[in-house]
Motif scaffolding. Structure first.
Motif, PDB file in Angstrom:
ATOM      1  N   ASN A   1     -13.099 -25.249  23.960  1.00 17.07           N
ATOM      2  CA  ASN A   1     -14.372 -25.015  23.276  1.00 17.07           C
ATOM      3  C   ASN A   1     -15.576 -25.249  24.178  1.00 17.07           C
ATOM      4  OD1 ASN A   1     -13.196 -24.279  20.833  1.00 17.07           O
ATOM      5  ND2 ASN A   1     -13.093 -26.396  20.104  1.00 17.07           N
ATOM      6  N   ASP A   2     -15.498 -26.265  25.035  1.00 15.74           N
ATOM      7  CA  ASP A   2     -16.630 -26.548  25.923  1.00 15.74           C
ATOM      8  C   ASP A   2     -16.574 -25.738  27.217  1.00 15.74           C
ATOM      9  OD1 ASP A   2     -14.574 -27.755  27.281  1.00 15.74           O
ATOM     10  OD2 ASP A   2     -15.370 -29.799  27.104  1.00 15.74           O
ATOM     11  N   ARG A   3     -15.564 -24.899  27.370  1.00 16.08           N
ATOM     12  CA  ARG A   3     -15.390 -24.020  28.524  1.00 16.08           C
ATOM     13  C   ARG A   3     -15.161 -24.791  29.826  1.00 16.08           C
ATOM     14  NH1 ARG A   3     -14.490 -21.338  24.700  1.00 16.08           N
ATOM     15  NH2 ARG A   3     -15.672 -19.521  24.001  1.00 16.08           N
TER      16      ARG A   3
ATOM     17  N   ASP B   1      -7.914 -21.253  16.702  1.00 14.27           N
ATOM     18  CA  ASP B   1      -9.303 -21.053  17.080  1.00 14.27           C
ATOM     19  C   ASP B   1     -10.118 -20.394  15.989  1.00 14.27           C
ATOM     20  OD1 ASP B   1      -8.969 -22.263  19.479  1.00 14.27           O
ATOM     21  OD2 ASP B   1      -8.559 -20.413  20.572  1.00 14.27           O
TER      22      ASP B   1
ATOM     23  N   THR C   1     -14.004 -21.605  14.843  1.00 15.73           N
ATOM     24  CA  THR C   1     -15.171 -20.747  14.925  1.00 15.73           C
ATOM     25  C   THR C   1     -15.915 -20.670  13.605  1.00 15.73           C
ATOM     26  OG1 THR C   1     -13.747 -18.850  14.482  1.00 15.73           O
ATOM     27  CG2 THR C   1     -14.276 -19.302  16.787  1.00 15.73           C
TER      28      THR C   1
ATOM     29  N   ASP D   1     -12.518 -15.679  20.635  1.00 13.32           N
ATOM     30  CA  ASP D   1     -13.608 -16.262  21.411  1.00 13.32           C
ATOM     31  C   ASP D   1     -13.097 -16.910  22.691  1.00 13.32           C
ATOM     32  OD1 ASP D   1     -15.301 -15.465  19.441  1.00 13.32           O
ATOM     33  OD2 ASP D   1     -15.701 -17.472  18.633  1.00 13.32           O
ATOM     34  N   ASP D   2     -11.879 -17.469  22.657  1.00 14.81           N
ATOM     35  CA  ASP D   2     -11.377 -18.288  23.753  1.00 14.81           C
ATOM     36  C   ASP D   2     -10.270 -17.638  24.575  1.00 14.81           C
ATOM     37  OD1 ASP D   2     -13.021 -20.341  22.692  1.00 14.81           O
ATOM     38  OD2 ASP D   2     -11.422 -20.899  21.291  1.00 14.81           O
TER      39      ASP D   2
ATOM     40  N   SER E   1     -18.655 -23.734  13.889  1.00 17.87           N
ATOM     41  CA  SER E   1     -19.735 -23.731  14.878  1.00 17.87           C
ATOM     42  C   SER E   1     -19.674 -22.467  15.715  1.00 17.87           C
ATOM     43  CB  SER E   1     -19.634 -24.971  15.772  1.00 17.87           C
ATOM     44  OG  SER E   1     -18.420 -24.935  16.493  1.00 17.87           O
ATOM     45  N   TYR E   2     -20.818 -22.036  16.183  1.00 17.23           N
ATOM     46  CA  TYR E   2     -20.894 -20.832  17.007  1.00 17.23           C
ATOM     47  C   TYR E   2     -20.622 -21.182  18.465  1.00 17.23           C
ATOM     48  CZ  TYR E   2     -22.812 -17.078  19.789  1.00 17.23           C
ATOM     49  OH  TYR E   2     -22.967 -16.083  20.710  1.00 17.23           O
ATOM     50  N   LYS E   3     -19.906 -20.332  19.129  1.00 16.97           N
ATOM     51  CA  LYS E   3     -19.732 -20.489  20.568  1.00 16.97           C
ATOM     52  C   LYS E   3     -19.637 -19.103  21.201  1.00 16.97           C
ATOM     53  CE  LYS E   3     -14.770 -21.190  19.856  1.00 16.97           C
ATOM     54  NZ  LYS E   3     -13.649 -22.136  20.041  1.00 16.97           N
ATOM     55  N   LYS E   4     -20.132 -19.026  22.422  1.00 18.13           N
ATOM     56  CA  LYS E   4     -20.130 -17.753  23.132  1.00 18.13           C
ATOM     57  C   LYS E   4     -18.712 -17.380  23.533  1.00 18.13           C
ATOM     58  CE  LYS E   4     -22.073 -15.447  27.189  1.00 18.13           C
ATOM     59  NZ  LYS E   4     -22.446 -14.248  26.421  1.00 18.13           N
ATOM     60  N   ARG E   5     -18.357 -16.116  23.356  1.00 20.87           N
ATOM     61  CA  ARG E   5     -17.035 -15.643  23.717  1.00 20.87           C
ATOM     62  C   ARG E   5     -16.848 -15.680  25.230  1.00 20.87           C
ATOM     63  NH1 ARG E   5     -14.642 -12.353  19.623  1.00 20.87           N
ATOM     64  NH2 ARG E   5     -13.570 -11.117  21.199  1.00 20.87           N
TER      65      ARG E   5
END
Length: 429
Positions: A150-152, A35, A39, A93-94, A42-46
């Motif tokens: 990644n897409d939750r 992961d 990261t 993040d994940d 691209s940015y992704k919310k934790r």
């Protein structure tokens, strides 16, 4: 609290636990490396922004006159204090790691009468003995690791748990899978858990040296459970869910220190205490299935209706219905009160009979009123405080939420209980 609510380390066991934890840490490390590469692009919310710390405490008390330890009659007074700490840590993040540790310290009038003659007064099922068996401590530890895509939309987790008491040891492990689709309006979940338990059988004092008494040969109990759930947002104000749980148990399902007296054998009474003719004996397997549903309706910004129904059945011929409703009311942005009511109805197991009503010719028998026919009502009231901006701080932790509730429970068989519980949640800032 449940309705039939409210049991409980050798070197090889430790080796299995540490081996599993080692594999868990290796998995965590491998996912963290994977992961960290994604990261960078691209940015992704934790999934979880910061470490959270929860302190939980409950105080439970009950009273009644149908103690299973003394054959279905006697003092059921019990108190239990359960402090617990839960630490939830974002690993990336994940990924999230949760550590849940607690103890349950209880004092029980009925279990004190495993040996009613080791106290300083006459033996009596309605009087608690002052012997060593009147209290005990159950210690528990659970670790859980979860990973989100990644897409939750996909979440999977694994967990392991250990529990130990004076006469009981349990190790468990399992996992779950959750998938969101239809723009996150639909959620499917599945979980599986396995628990491997071992008793250190303790028998009623009067049976231990009795030549005709037959102790249990197998002191192990295994439990396997599978749960499936489906949740759907039905409208802007209505959400529903359905669930099915299947459980299979095998091994020692009887409680070794719960007495049974037979009506076709003359009673032996010493002081005010009726000796046991045998201990509870139940089948060495049990299949359980339960199905239920929830409906949550958002009335307005102040009130939400939460309803629940569940049907349960097993191959001991117990059937039950549970229905409940909770109505949270938002007093302010920070304070919410939530009154609740729960109804429970149960049909008796085939093997239940009250005190001194079993026959010695029967294969299985119990006088445990948890397996009897009864109706139960539970009334509750809770209040929660949410510190929206975490203004209050303790060291580096900001206060997130405080929750306190009181529940009163009563059966038509005479048992009544009360539980006071509370929790305080902090977030690391």
């Amino acid at each position: 609290m449940t309705d039939s609510d409210n049991g409980k380390l050798d070197t090889s066991m430790n080796l299995r636990v540490f081996t599993f934890l080692g594999c868990l840490l290796i998995c965590i490390g491998s996912f963290a490396q994977t992961d960290s590469l994604s990261t960078k692009t691209s940015y992704k919310k934790r999934v979880l922004d910061a470490t959270e710390l929860d302190f939980l405490m409950s105080y439970y008390t009950q009273e009644g006159e149908n103690a299973a330890v003394t054959g279905g009659i006697g003092n059921e007074e019990l108190t239990d204090v359960t402090p617990t700490i839960v630490v939830t840590i974002p690993l990336s993040d994940d990924e999230v790691l949760s550590i849940d540790a607690g103890i349950s310290a209880y004092t029980s009038a009925s279990s004190s009468n495993v040996n009613p003659f080791d106290g300083d007064q006459e033996a009596d099922p309605y009087v608690a003995s002052s012997g060593a068996s009147k209290s005990d401590i159950l210690s528990t530890l659970q670790l859980a690791y979860s990973h989100s895509s990644n897409d939750r939309n996909t979440i999977w987790s694994i967990n392991t748990a250990v529990a130990t008491e004076y006469d009981y040891f349990s190790i468990g492990f399992g996992g779950s899978f959750t998938r969101l689709f239809n723009q996150k309006n639909t959620e499917f979940s599945a979980n599986i858990n396995i628990y491997l338990d071992t008793w250190k059988a303790i028998y009623p004092s009067e049976l231990r040296d009795q030549p005709s008494f037959v102790p249990f040969e197998d002191e192990a109990r295994n439990s396997y459970s599978l749960g499936l759930g489906l949740s759907q947002i039905l409208s802007k104000k209505l959400q529903g869910s359905l669930s099915v749980d299947v459980i299979y148990q095998e091994g020692l399902l009887s409680t070794p220190f719960q007495r049974v007296q037979f009506s076709d054998i003359p009673d032996l009474i010493i002081q005010n205490f009726t000796y046991a003719d045998d201990v509870e004996r139940l089948p060495d397997s049990r299949f359980k299935i339960a199905g239920g549903g929830r409906l949550h309706y958002y009335l307005n910004e102040k009130i939400i209706f939460r309803s629940f129904y569940r049907y349960y059945a097993d191959d001991w011929n117990i059937q039950s219905h549970t229905a409940s409703i909770e109505i949270p009311y938002k007093i302010t942005d920070s304070f919410t009160v939530y009154p609740s009511y729960r109804f429970y109805n149960q049909r008796a197991a085939d093997y239940f009979a009250p005190f001194n009503q079993h026959l010695s010719t029967q294969e299985f028998y119990t006088s445990d009123y948890d397996l009897s026919k009864f109706n139960a009502n539970q009334f509750g009231l809770g209040i929660s405080y949410t510190d929206i901006f975490t203004k209050i701080h303790v060291f580096s932790f900001g206060l997130k939420k405080v929750d306190i509730s009181v529940q009163y429970y009563e059966r038509d068989s005479g048992l009544n209980a009360m539980i006071v519980s509370g929790s305080v949640s902090f977030v690391l800032e």
